[in-house]
Design an enzyme around this catalytic site. Structure first.
Site, PDB file in Angstrom:
ATOM      1  N   SER A  49     -12.180  -5.278  -3.233  1.00  0.00           N
ATOM      2  CA  SER A  49     -10.927  -4.842  -3.860  1.00  0.00           C
ATOM      3  C   SER A  49     -10.318  -3.634  -3.157  1.00  0.00           C
ATOM      4  O   SER A  49      -9.152  -3.306  -3.388  1.00  0.00           O
ATOM      5  CB  SER A  49     -11.153  -4.511  -5.340  1.00  0.00           C
ATOM      6  OG  SER A  49     -11.502  -5.669  -6.066  1.00  0.00           O
ATOM      7  N   CYS A 266     -10.376  -8.416 -13.544  1.00  0.00           N
ATOM      8  CA  CYS A 266      -9.575  -7.577 -12.657  1.00  0.00           C
ATOM      9  C   CYS A 266      -8.368  -8.325 -12.073  1.00  0.00           C
ATOM     10  O   CYS A 266      -7.447  -8.663 -12.800  1.00  0.00           O
ATOM     11  CB  CYS A 266     -10.458  -6.976 -11.571  1.00  0.00           C
ATOM     12  SG  CYS A 266      -9.738  -5.530 -10.754  1.00  0.00           S
ATOM     13  N   GLN A 270      -5.077 -10.316 -13.922  1.00  0.00           N
ATOM     14  CA  GLN A 270      -3.659 -10.120 -13.643  1.00  0.00           C
ATOM     15  C   GLN A 270      -2.987 -11.426 -13.232  1.00  0.00           C
ATOM     16  O   GLN A 270      -1.860 -11.725 -13.656  1.00  0.00           O
ATOM     17  CB  GLN A 270      -3.494  -9.065 -12.542  1.00  0.00           C
ATOM     18  CG  GLN A 270      -4.007  -7.689 -12.919  1.00  0.00           C
ATOM     19  CD  GLN A 270      -4.179  -6.784 -11.713  1.00  0.00           C
ATOM     20  OE1 GLN A 270      -3.780  -7.116 -10.592  1.00  0.00           O
ATOM     21  NE2 GLN A 270      -4.792  -5.623 -11.924  1.00  0.00           N
ATOM     22  N   ASN A 308     -11.531  -0.568 -10.941  1.00  0.00           N
ATOM     23  CA  ASN A 308     -10.918  -0.385  -9.623  1.00  0.00           C
ATOM     24  C   ASN A 308      -9.650  -1.213  -9.577  1.00  0.00           C
ATOM     25  O   ASN A 308      -9.678  -2.377  -9.213  1.00  0.00           O
ATOM     26  CB  ASN A 308     -11.883  -0.817  -8.514  1.00  0.00           C
ATOM     27  CG  ASN A 308     -11.196  -0.835  -7.161  1.00  0.00           C
ATOM     28  OD1 ASN A 308     -10.152  -0.197  -6.971  1.00  0.00           O
ATOM     29  ND2 ASN A 308     -11.757  -1.565  -6.219  1.00  0.00           N
ATOM     30  N   GLY A 310      -5.035  -0.847  -9.224  1.00  0.00           N
ATOM     31  CA  GLY A 310      -3.815  -0.055  -9.144  1.00  0.00           C
ATOM     32  C   GLY A 310      -2.646  -0.713  -9.850  1.00  0.00           C
ATOM     33  O   GLY A 310      -1.548  -0.150  -9.890  1.00  0.00           O
ATOM     34  N   TYR A 311      -2.886  -1.919 -10.397  1.00  0.00           N
ATOM     35  CA  TYR A 311      -1.844  -2.663 -11.115  1.00  0.00           C
ATOM     36  C   TYR A 311      -2.352  -2.993 -12.507  1.00  0.00           C
ATOM     37  O   TYR A 311      -3.567  -3.060 -12.750  1.00  0.00           O
ATOM     38  CB  TYR A 311      -1.481  -3.947 -10.363  1.00  0.00           C
ATOM     39  CG  TYR A 311      -0.836  -3.693  -9.023  1.00  0.00           C
ATOM     40  CD1 TYR A 311       0.549  -3.700  -8.878  1.00  0.00           C
ATOM     41  CD2 TYR A 311      -1.612  -3.421  -7.894  1.00  0.00           C
ATOM     42  CE1 TYR A 311       1.143  -3.444  -7.643  1.00  0.00           C
ATOM     43  CE2 TYR A 311      -1.032  -3.169  -6.664  1.00  0.00           C
ATOM     44  CZ  TYR A 311       0.353  -3.180  -6.552  1.00  0.00           C
ATOM     45  OH  TYR A 311       0.932  -2.919  -5.332  1.00  0.00           O
ATOM     46  N   HIS A 351     -14.796  -4.108 -15.080  1.00  0.00           N
ATOM     47  CA  HIS A 351     -15.842  -4.855 -14.383  1.00  0.00           C
ATOM     48  C   HIS A 351     -17.114  -4.959 -15.219  1.00  0.00           C
ATOM     49  O   HIS A 351     -17.980  -4.082 -15.156  1.00  0.00           O
ATOM     50  CB  HIS A 351     -16.161  -4.191 -13.045  1.00  0.00           C
ATOM     51  CG  HIS A 351     -15.109  -4.397 -12.013  1.00  0.00           C
ATOM     52  ND1 HIS A 351     -15.154  -5.419 -11.090  1.00  0.00           N
ATOM     53  CD2 HIS A 351     -13.952  -3.735 -11.774  1.00  0.00           C
ATOM     54  CE1 HIS A 351     -14.080  -5.378 -10.322  1.00  0.00           C
ATOM     55  NE2 HIS A 351     -13.333  -4.364 -10.716  1.00  0.00           N
ATOM     56  N   GLU A 353     -19.580  -6.840 -14.708  1.00  0.00           N
ATOM     57  CA  GLU A 353     -20.748  -7.082 -13.861  1.00  0.00           C
ATOM     58  C   GLU A 353     -21.336  -5.785 -13.321  1.00  0.00           C
ATOM     59  O   GLU A 353     -22.454  -5.760 -12.815  1.00  0.00           O
ATOM     60  CB  GLU A 353     -20.384  -8.019 -12.693  1.00  0.00           C
ATOM     61  CG  GLU A 353     -19.738  -7.355 -11.494  1.00  0.00           C
ATOM     62  CD  GLU A 353     -18.302  -6.900 -11.740  1.00  0.00           C
ATOM     63  OE1 GLU A 353     -17.770  -6.121 -10.927  1.00  0.00           O
ATOM     64  OE2 GLU A 353     -17.701  -7.326 -12.743  1.00  0.00           O
TER      65      GLU A 353
END
Length: 376
Positions: A49, A266, A270, A308, A310-311, A351, A353
């Site tokens: 990512s 993640c 999205q 992690n 940014g959107y 996350h 995991e």
């Protein structure tokens, strides 16, 4: 041996940090982001990512336990660059395979040490994520503040991460047999994992519960996945702007239209939102670290999560007939997960995991297994 060569971090707003060169001896332009994790720097470095970004670690000492290969989330590091306050020269850990300096050099990742990472983080928090350059060329530092220095700034502002999913995904599909090391709850279940830049622990978490996992490249057509008759579909994490993934979004919509249970993490979260008519937007500086509290809106329980991204999914443009919020970030109220109406689909921004809590949200994999069993 860590060199003492000068290095410079130049931000697109003209700010220059001077430090010491670490890692590979090359110059890079990238998006500069920060991660607040105190440990787990190897997992950060090997998380796909981060492709297209250079990572600043806010914790001051990085590398003290070296590199332990079995903790890697992929076969190689993905960030363009690495930024730290102090890089440990002498790692101490019985599992250590090499120093972080050796790891950066071996994998051609440049970096800079010795800068005020607190000051850099404050700039990124106040002004938002911005692009920058890591260089050992002293010409740029000497010219800071004068007309000649301006030649590099337009290049920094023009940089974009682009379609990085296509660079981090696997090239061919492969299969992993369930081990049941953690439990045999998923014994006999077949999971199709769409690799958008998947961290290795996603597949491990399914395999450890007994699931047989087939990992597919990101550009795989939905028809191929559906034809394999999986019991469930997993959409992984990944890098970049989700709106760049137009072709993948179209295929995910086809997967949504089936009755196959789907769990997305993640970037996958999205992309499922975009595929069903919702919207996403870029955050000011994103969420990156191992200490983000998220609240389960159904149970009221709060998880400490690893993140992690940014959107984020825009809640103002979410149709409640399609999906409803399932998780929310306790710090800033942004969306952290969705439950899809009349579908066996749920998605999370964080996350599960990863192990920051250490295993606060691992039960979400068990929830996915329950969904698959109920769909049999």
């Amino acid at each position: 041996m860590i060199t003492k060569m000068k290095a410079f971090l130049i931000l697109e707003d003209g700010t220059v940090f001077e430090g010491t060169h670490i890692g590979a001896g090359k110059e890079i332009i990238s998006e500069i982001v920060f991660n607040t994790s105190m440990t787990g720097y190897l997992e950060v470095l090997t998380d796909p990512s981060y492709a297209g970004q250079a990572v600043c670690m806010t914790y001051p000492l990085i590398g003290n336990y070296g590199i332990c290969r079995e903790d890697m989330e992929s076969a190689k590091p993905w960030p363009d660059g690495f930024i730290v306050r102090e890089l440990s020269r002498i790692p101490s850990n019985f599992r250590c395979d090499m120093s972080i300096q050796e790891f950066l050099e071996k994998n051609d990742v440049p970096g800079i040490a010795g800068i005020d990472t607190r000051a850099l983080t404050k700039i990124l928090r106040e002004k938002g994520t911005m692009n920058g350059m890591i260089t050992t060329n002293e010409r740029y530092a000497k010219e800071a503040g004068n007309a000649a220095f301006g030649e590099i700034l337009p290049k920094l502002k023009e940089y974009t991460t682009g379609k990085v999913v296509e660079t981090v995904t696997c090239q061919n599909k492969y299969e992993l047999k369930g081990s049941g090391d953690l439990s045999d709850n998923g014994q006999g279940l077949k999971v199709a994992l769409l690799d958008l830049g998947a961290k290795a622990n996603i597949a491990r978490s399914l395999v450890a519960r007994g699931c047989d996992v087939t990992v597919y490249p990101a550009l795989t057509k939905a028809e191929e996945i559906i034809a394999s008759a999986p019991d469930g579909i997993m959409l992984s994490n990944g890098p970049g702007d989700p709106k760049e993934c137009t072709g993948i979004i179209a295929e995910i919509k086809k997967l949504y239209d089936t009755q196959i249970p789907i769990f997305a993490i993640c970037l996958g979260h999205q992309l499922m939102a975009l595929a069903t008519g919702a919207d996403t937007y870029k955050m000011k500086y994103g969420h990156r670290g191992g200490n983000h509290p998220v609240k389960d809106l159904q149970t009221g329980r709060v998880y400490i999560s690893s993140q992690n991204h940014g959107y984020v999914v825009d809640m103002d443009k979410l149709d409640p007939k399609v999906a409803v919020p399932a998780f929310v970030n306790v710090n800033d109220g942004t969306n952290e997960g969705l439950s899809y109406t009349d579908k066996n689909i749920f998605t999370v921004q964080f996350h599960p995991e990863a192990c920051p809590g250490p295993r606060d949200s691992g039960n979400l994999f068990d929830r996915f297994i329950t969904m698959m069993k109920e769909g049999e």
